[in-house]
Design a protein around this motif. Structure first.
Motif, PDB file in Angstrom:
ATOM      1  N   HIS A  63      57.111  64.977  66.657  1.00 47.02           N
ATOM      2  CA  HIS A  63      58.130  65.850  67.331  1.00 47.02           C
ATOM      3  C   HIS A  63      59.585  65.061  67.660  1.00 47.02           C
ATOM      4  CE1 HIS A  63      56.078  69.571  67.361  1.00 47.02           C
ATOM      5  NE2 HIS A  63      55.010  69.141  67.974  1.00 47.02           N
ATOM      6  N   GLY A  64      60.500  65.649  67.315  1.00 48.01           N
ATOM      7  CA  GLY A  64      61.780  64.900  67.682  1.00 48.01           C
ATOM      8  C   GLY A  64      62.234  63.747  66.760  1.00 48.01           C
ATOM      9  N   ASN A  65      61.618  63.800  65.606  1.00 46.05           N
ATOM     10  CA  ASN A  65      61.889  62.890  64.460  1.00 46.05           C
ATOM     11  C   ASN A  65      63.179  63.183  64.107  1.00 46.05           C
ATOM     12  OD1 ASN A  65      60.759  60.710  62.569  1.00 46.05           O
ATOM     13  ND2 ASN A  65      61.078  62.156  60.990  1.00 46.05           N
ATOM     14  N   SER A  66      63.893  62.016  63.334  1.00 43.65           N
ATOM     15  CA  SER A  66      65.409  62.064  62.478  1.00 43.65           C
ATOM     16  C   SER A  66      65.327  63.716  61.930  1.00 43.65           C
ATOM     17  CB  SER A  66      65.408  61.016  61.590  1.00 43.65           C
ATOM     18  OG  SER A  66      66.637  61.374  60.650  1.00 43.65           O
ATOM     19  N   VAL A  67      66.338  64.163  62.216  1.00 39.97           N
ATOM     20  CA  VAL A  67      66.748  65.524  61.401  1.00 39.97           C
ATOM     21  C   VAL A  67      67.048  65.428  60.089  1.00 39.97           C
ATOM     22  CG1 VAL A  67      68.370  67.401  61.617  1.00 39.97           C
ATOM     23  CG2 VAL A  67      67.445  66.596  63.757  1.00 39.97           C
ATOM     24  N   ALA A 117      51.010  61.417  64.957  1.00 38.58           N
ATOM     25  CA  ALA A 117      51.308  61.833  63.857  1.00 38.58           C
ATOM     26  C   ALA A 117      50.085  61.458  62.899  1.00 38.58           C
ATOM     27  CB  ALA A 117      52.803  61.841  63.180  1.00 38.58           C
ATOM     28  N   SER A 118      49.764  60.253  62.904  1.00 38.55           N
ATOM     29  CA  SER A 118      48.870  59.629  61.999  1.00 38.55           C
ATOM     30  C   SER A 118      47.673  60.322  62.256  1.00 38.55           C
ATOM     31  CB  SER A 118      48.990  58.101  62.141  1.00 38.55           C
ATOM     32  OG  SER A 118      47.824  57.591  61.304  1.00 38.55           O
ATOM     33  N   GLU A 119      47.404  60.399  63.400  1.00 40.15           N
ATOM     34  CA  GLU A 119      45.791  60.998  63.779  1.00 40.15           C
ATOM     35  C   GLU A 119      45.928  62.546  63.249  1.00 40.15           C
ATOM     36  OE1 GLU A 119      45.782  60.354  67.879  1.00 40.15           O
ATOM     37  OE2 GLU A 119      45.279  58.215  67.568  1.00 40.15           O
ATOM     38  N   ALA A 120      47.035  63.189  63.552  1.00 33.88           N
ATOM     39  CA  ALA A 120      47.008  64.552  62.899  1.00 33.88           C
ATOM     40  C   ALA A 120      47.089  64.670  61.395  1.00 33.88           C
ATOM     41  CB  ALA A 120      48.500  65.373  63.591  1.00 33.88           C
ATOM     42  N   ALA A 121      47.424  63.793  60.611  1.00 36.86           N
ATOM     43  CA  ALA A 121      47.539  63.460  59.190  1.00 36.86           C
ATOM     44  C   ALA A 121      45.955  63.311  58.840  1.00 36.86           C
ATOM     45  CB  ALA A 121      48.404  62.443  58.753  1.00 36.86           C
ATOM     46  N   ASP A 122      45.396  62.413  59.479  1.00 37.82           N
ATOM     47  CA  ASP A 122      43.805  62.349  59.198  1.00 37.82           C
ATOM     48  C   ASP A 122      43.181  63.815  59.193  1.00 37.82           C
ATOM     49  OD1 ASP A 122      44.187  59.410  59.179  1.00 37.82           O
ATOM     50  OD2 ASP A 122      43.514  59.094  61.136  1.00 37.82           O
ATOM     51  N   ALA A 123      43.161  64.411  60.335  1.00 33.96           N
ATOM     52  CA  ALA A 123      42.626  65.683  60.327  1.00 33.96           C
ATOM     53  C   ALA A 123      43.066  66.703  59.294  1.00 33.96           C
ATOM     54  CB  ALA A 123      43.091  66.356  61.888  1.00 33.96           C
ATOM     55  N   LEU A 124      44.205  66.796  58.957  1.00 35.49           N
ATOM     56  CA  LEU A 124      44.736  67.531  58.025  1.00 35.49           C
ATOM     57  C   LEU A 124      44.188  67.289  56.465  1.00 35.49           C
ATOM     58  CD1 LEU A 124      46.824  69.983  57.174  1.00 35.49           C
ATOM     59  CD2 LEU A 124      48.375  68.382  56.675  1.00 35.49           C
ATOM     60  N   ALA A 125      44.033  65.991  56.238  1.00 34.28           N
ATOM     61  CA  ALA A 125      43.432  65.466  54.944  1.00 34.28           C
ATOM     62  C   ALA A 125      41.910  65.986  55.034  1.00 34.28           C
ATOM     63  CB  ALA A 125      43.734  64.107  54.979  1.00 34.28           C
ATOM     64  N   ASP A 126      41.508  65.872  56.192  1.00 30.87           N
ATOM     65  CA  ASP A 126      39.965  66.071  56.004  1.00 30.87           C
ATOM     66  C   ASP A 126      39.741  67.885  55.890  1.00 30.87           C
ATOM     67  OD1 ASP A 126      38.827  63.769  56.319  1.00 30.87           O
ATOM     68  OD2 ASP A 126      39.003  63.697  58.504  1.00 30.87           O
TER      69      ASP A 126
END
Length: 328
Positions: A112-116, A139-148
């Motif tokens: 959240h709040g990343n470069s627009v 965000a990286s931890e969320a990406a791990d969960a999404l990939a699984d």
């Protein structure tokens, strides 16, 4: 979640592997320029070559790694239908461009709040962009969960194939310039610095490699000093490309072995370097992209009279942020 692995992650690519990677990269983009700018030389008291990775199709060096990684993934796992990764922007653009060329779907997780404007650039490449967490690590931890959850391939932020790809810019640099005494390169997760070390070693050069981190994102520098991974929150307001909370242990091992030293720069020094690059070369640098010059300016007395290169790793800075920096 599927994986692509190599036997020894700390083994750097050979010259042949870098040249093969360059063939893949140059099918998508031409070699980027490297120029010795007279005004920068006057400012720094030394001959300064700038490697312009801000001139790639995504405005940053990361695209090279994505191209090489996705080619290997496509050949190793033709059953993969989608990829997931985490980013502050440039890695996500790299994965998005390379995935589209490979006919794969891509989901990119940014905090959240990343470069627009980086977010807009990723969406323009056709990726599914999700905002999760307060920083890159979350965000990286969320990406791990999404990939699984989806059964898609998780593209890491550091991997030997990414090093092989981004190392092609260093191969171009070393072959295009007179012998260099030193190269300053920013360190986020470490693929760029490892790529410079790989190309230097593959060519048998004696050039010093000097890594650059932020005093406001000190995880990599502190881990290097401790000889082990040390996590630390990032508070940098400008250099999001080097804002990792947890260093990669493989990158640490390569940099510890192959870099002469690591220099830490402040946000004020980075912003001054952004202004200097614009004034002396009329090139736009994002915060991390100006970090190498910031380090050289910090060490100008030490480097006086030598031939030095700085890697301008990217130019993807939001308009309002850059306007504020220039107005300071």
């Amino acid at each position: 979640m599927t994986t692509v692995t190599l036997d020894d992650a700390t083994t750097l690519p050979t010259l042949r592997e870098l040249e093969d990677a360059a063939s893949l990269v140059h099918a998508v983009l031409p070699p980027t320029p490297q120029y010795a700018w007279p005004l920068l030389a006057a400012r720094c008291g030394t001959e300064v070559w700038v490697k312009h990775e801000n001139h790639t199709p995504v405005g940053a060096f990361k695209v090279r790694g994505g191209i090489v990684y996705m080619d290997a993934l496509r050949r190793a796992r033709p059953d993969v239908v989608g990829v997931v990764t985490a980013t502050r922007g440039n890695h996500g653009q790299s994965v998005g461009l390379a995935a589209a060329r490979a006919g794969l779907r891509a989901a990119i997780v940014a905090p959240h709040g990343n470069s627009v404007e980086k977010n807009a650039a990723m969406r323009a490449l056709g990726v599914e962009l999700l905002e999760r967490g307060h920083d890159f690590q979350a965000a990286s931890e969320a990406a791990d969960a999404l990939a699984d959850e989806r059964g898609w391939h998780r593209v890491p932020s550091f991997h030997p194939l990414l090093v092989r790809g981004v190392g092609t810019y260093a191969l171009e640099l070393f072959r295009a310039t007179p012998p260099l005494d030193a190269v300053y390169v920013p360190i986020g997760m470490g693929s760029g610095a490892c790529g410079v070390i790989a190309a230097r070693d593959a060519l048998g050069l004696r050039t010093s490699v000097i890594g650059v981190t932020s005093t406001a994102a000190p995880a990599f520098a502190r881990s290097l000093a401790a000889g082990a991974v040390v996590s630390h929150e990032s508070t940098t307001r400008i250099a999001d490309g080097v804002a990792c909370r947890t260093a990669d242990p493989t990158a640490l091992a390569v940099v510890a072995r192959g870099a002469e030293r690591v220099v830490e720069v402040t946000d004020d020094e980075v912003e001054a370097a952004m202004r200097a690059l614009f004034a002396d070369t009329h090139n736009v640098a994002e915060g991390a992209g100006a970090a190498a010059l910031a380090a050289l300016l910090q060490e100008r007395d030490r480097m006086r009279g030598r031939r030095v290169a700085v890697i301008l790793t990217g130019g993807n800075v939001d308009t309002d942020v850059f306007a504020r920096v220039l107005a300071a």
